[in-house]
Design an enzyme around this catalytic site. Structure first.
Site, PDB file in Angstrom:
ATOM      1  N   GLY A   1       0.868  -1.083  -0.095  1.00 37.05           N
ATOM      2  CA  GLY A   1       0.089   0.035  -0.149  1.00 37.05           C
ATOM      3  C   GLY A   1       0.911   1.203   0.125  1.00 37.05           C
ATOM      4  O   GLY A   1       1.999   1.236  -0.415  1.00 37.05           O
ATOM      5  N   LEU A   2       0.446   2.281   0.747  1.00 38.24           N
ATOM      6  CA  LEU A   2       1.106   3.604   0.624  1.00 38.24           C
ATOM      7  C   LEU A   2       1.463   4.079  -0.642  1.00 38.24           C
ATOM      8  O   LEU A   2       2.504   4.531  -0.805  1.00 38.24           O
ATOM      9  CB  LEU A   2       2.390   3.614   1.541  1.00 38.24           C
ATOM     10  CG  LEU A   2       2.042   3.356   3.054  1.00 38.24           C
ATOM     11  CD1 LEU A   2       3.279   3.382   3.849  1.00 38.24           C
ATOM     12  CD2 LEU A   2       1.275   4.752   3.499  1.00 38.24           C
ATOM     13  N   CYS A   3       0.543   3.970  -1.593  1.00 39.44           N
ATOM     14  CA  CYS A   3       0.878   4.338  -2.959  1.00 39.44           C
ATOM     15  C   CYS A   3      -0.572   5.176  -3.318  1.00 39.44           C
ATOM     16  O   CYS A   3      -0.854   4.800  -4.556  1.00 39.44           O
ATOM     17  CB  CYS A   3       1.235   3.457  -4.026  1.00 39.44           C
ATOM     18  SG  CYS A   3       0.307   1.895  -3.709  1.00 39.44           S
ATOM     19  N   GLY A   4      -0.892   6.037  -2.517  1.00 41.59           N
ATOM     20  CA  GLY A   4      -2.159   6.897  -2.923  1.00 41.59           C
ATOM     21  C   GLY A   4      -3.380   5.946  -3.400  1.00 41.59           C
ATOM     22  O   GLY A   4      -3.569   4.940  -2.715  1.00 41.59           O
TER      23      GLY A   4
ATOM     24  N   PHE B   1      -3.737   4.120  -5.908  1.00 40.49           N
ATOM     25  CA  PHE B   1      -3.302   3.272  -6.903  1.00 40.49           C
ATOM     26  C   PHE B   1      -4.139   1.951  -6.888  1.00 40.49           C
ATOM     27  O   PHE B   1      -5.000   1.452  -7.985  1.00 40.49           O
ATOM     28  CB  PHE B   1      -1.761   2.914  -7.009  1.00 40.49           C
ATOM     29  CG  PHE B   1      -1.438   1.857  -7.716  1.00 40.49           C
ATOM     30  CD1 PHE B   1      -1.287   2.130  -9.155  1.00 40.49           C
ATOM     31  CD2 PHE B   1      -1.311   0.587  -7.269  1.00 40.49           C
ATOM     32  CE1 PHE B   1      -0.858   1.155 -10.084  1.00 40.49           C
ATOM     33  CE2 PHE B   1      -0.624  -0.347  -7.974  1.00 40.49           C
ATOM     34  CZ  PHE B   1      -0.571  -0.350  -9.637  1.00 40.49           C
TER      35      PHE B   1
END
Lengths: 133, 291
Positions: free
Chosen positions: B89-92, B94
């Protein structure tokens, strides 16, 4: 001598691209050498060695394991999933490949498939001999 | 009002977070460059493949009925959705934007009374979809951590899809992934895999002179599964680039937000400190005046 455009593409990179004088391909119905001005053919390739003859250079050899060649009068394109230039392979890596195919052959019960895999093993062994030379 | 110590602690904590997001952004940017290069070097293969396939299909038109992978089973009852996401995760937005697109499709297909089966590639897609569609997910694969996308992995996925198709488990297959347009724009995309969608090759007239070895059908039979693999491979590559692009963007704005927060908190901290000094001074002065 006349040359033609030769492209050799693998899924992860382009293996070769440039003008050459002739190329030897392991066609599924037999080895063939393509010179400039060849009639258009689309052929499947079996396991074998492609020999690329650049102008003024000795043949560059690449081991392919199946693929296609799209042959035209002014260009040839080879599409192969697995291609290794001879500089990148060693007898040991070939041995591993042969062992892998043998495993597949022994696992299958389908005779046509067995036959095909046997052919592949022979081709790989040939490549090993060619590498040693 | 928060004490000075609390404020100091809060500022220190935000600074720590900012360092992490900054580091993640730089790592993502470096990976993005690599992913972009991988996607670019894979492009010629995909292009040549569709070119050859386009030529073949142009020759086939009107003549023999192509293999099922090309023409479909003739029915449209069961749909297979292959949802490719990232493992992390931690990719907006996406992962969620891909999953949202897939959900819309599922809802529409179910409303039309069709059966939907799902294959997820990547942990996040599985996590997001399993709550709602647990029974419809027939397979899920991880991307195996951080390794660069390799062709063998795409081949595994494609082979299993083809095996299911040949077993008659579904009629139509659609691939969901995020197309990489630029570092700031990733477009969730749905692409039909089976029946194969062929690129328009400029409608070149069938090349009558073209010969086939061994035969047109045999070549098409081996070419189509490979084409499927290439499509999956390309989707995975695009996804990898998109993921890193999205993460770069998300972490960049997170770093900026952290910076703003630090600024605001520091201001409050200074003001509180001054207020306290002033208060103490007033107390001292008024104490002295009272004497």
């Amino acid at each position: 001598m006349a040359t033609f455009q030769f492209d050799f593409v693998g899924p992860e990179r382009t293996v070769y691209s440039g003008p050459i004088e002739a190329v030897q391909l392991p066609g599924i119905e037999g080895e063939m050498t393509v010179l400039p001005g060849h009639a258009p053919v689309l052929t499947a390739l079996k396991v074998g060695v492609i020999v690329i003859n650049e102008a003024g250079h000795a043949g560059k050899r690449v081991l392919v394991r199946g693929g296609f060649a799209d042959i035209g009068p002014t260009s040839v394109t080879v599409i192969a999933e697995r291609a290794n230039p001879f500089e990148e392979i060693t007898p040991e890596s070939l041995d591993r490949d042969i062992a892998a195919v043998e495993l597949l052959r022994d696992a299958t019960t389908d005779f046509a498939k067995k036959d095909e895999l046997n052919g592949q093993i022979v081709q790989l062994q040939d490549a090993k001999v060619a590498l040693a030379l | 009002m928060a004490s000075l110590k609390d404020l100091r602690n809060r500022i220190a904590s935000v600074k720590g977070t900012q360092k992490i997001t900054k580091a993640m952004q730089m790592v993502a940017a470096a990976k993005l460059r690599r992913a972009q290069m991988a996607a670019e070097s894979a492009r010629p293969y995909a292009e040549k493949m569709s070119q050859v396939l386009g030529n073949l299909a142009a020759n086939l038109v009107g003549g023999v009925q192509g293999p099922k992978l090309l023409s479909g089973t003739g029915s449209e009852k069961t749909h297979l959705l292959i949802v490719c996401t990232a493992d992390r995760g931690l990719c907006g937005g996406f992962n969620s934007s891909i999953v949202r697109l897939a959900r819309e499709h599922i809802r529409r297909l179910t409303a039309e009374g069709k059966t939907v089966k799902i294959v997820t590639v990547g942990k996040k897609g599985y996590d997001l979809l399993r709550r709602q569609y647990r029974d419809q997910i027939i397979e899920n694969r991880d991307l195996r951590g951080n390794k660069p996308v390799d062709y063998e992995f795409a081949a595994e996925i494609a082979d299993s899809v083809i095996a299911r198709f040949e077993a008659g488990e579904f009629d139509v297959a659609t691939l969901f992934y995020s197309r990489f347009r630029s570092v700031i724009a990733q477009v969730p995309t749905a692409q039909k895999l089976i029946p194969a969608e062929l690129p328009e090759t400029g409608a070149t007239a069938p090349d009558a002179a073209l010969q086939f070895e061994p035969s047109e059908e045999a070549i098409l039979d081996t070419l189509l599964p490979r084409n499927l693999t290439v499509q999956v491979f390309r989707a995975l590559l695009e996804n990898a680039a998109s993921e890193q692009g999205a993460r770069t963007g998300a972490m960049d704005s997170a770093t900026r937000n952290a910076g703003e927060m630090i600024k605001k908190q520091t201001q409050i901290y200074n003001r509180t400190r001054q207020a306290m000094i002033t208060k103490e001074l007033i107390e001292i002065i008024s104490g002295a005046e009272a004497l």
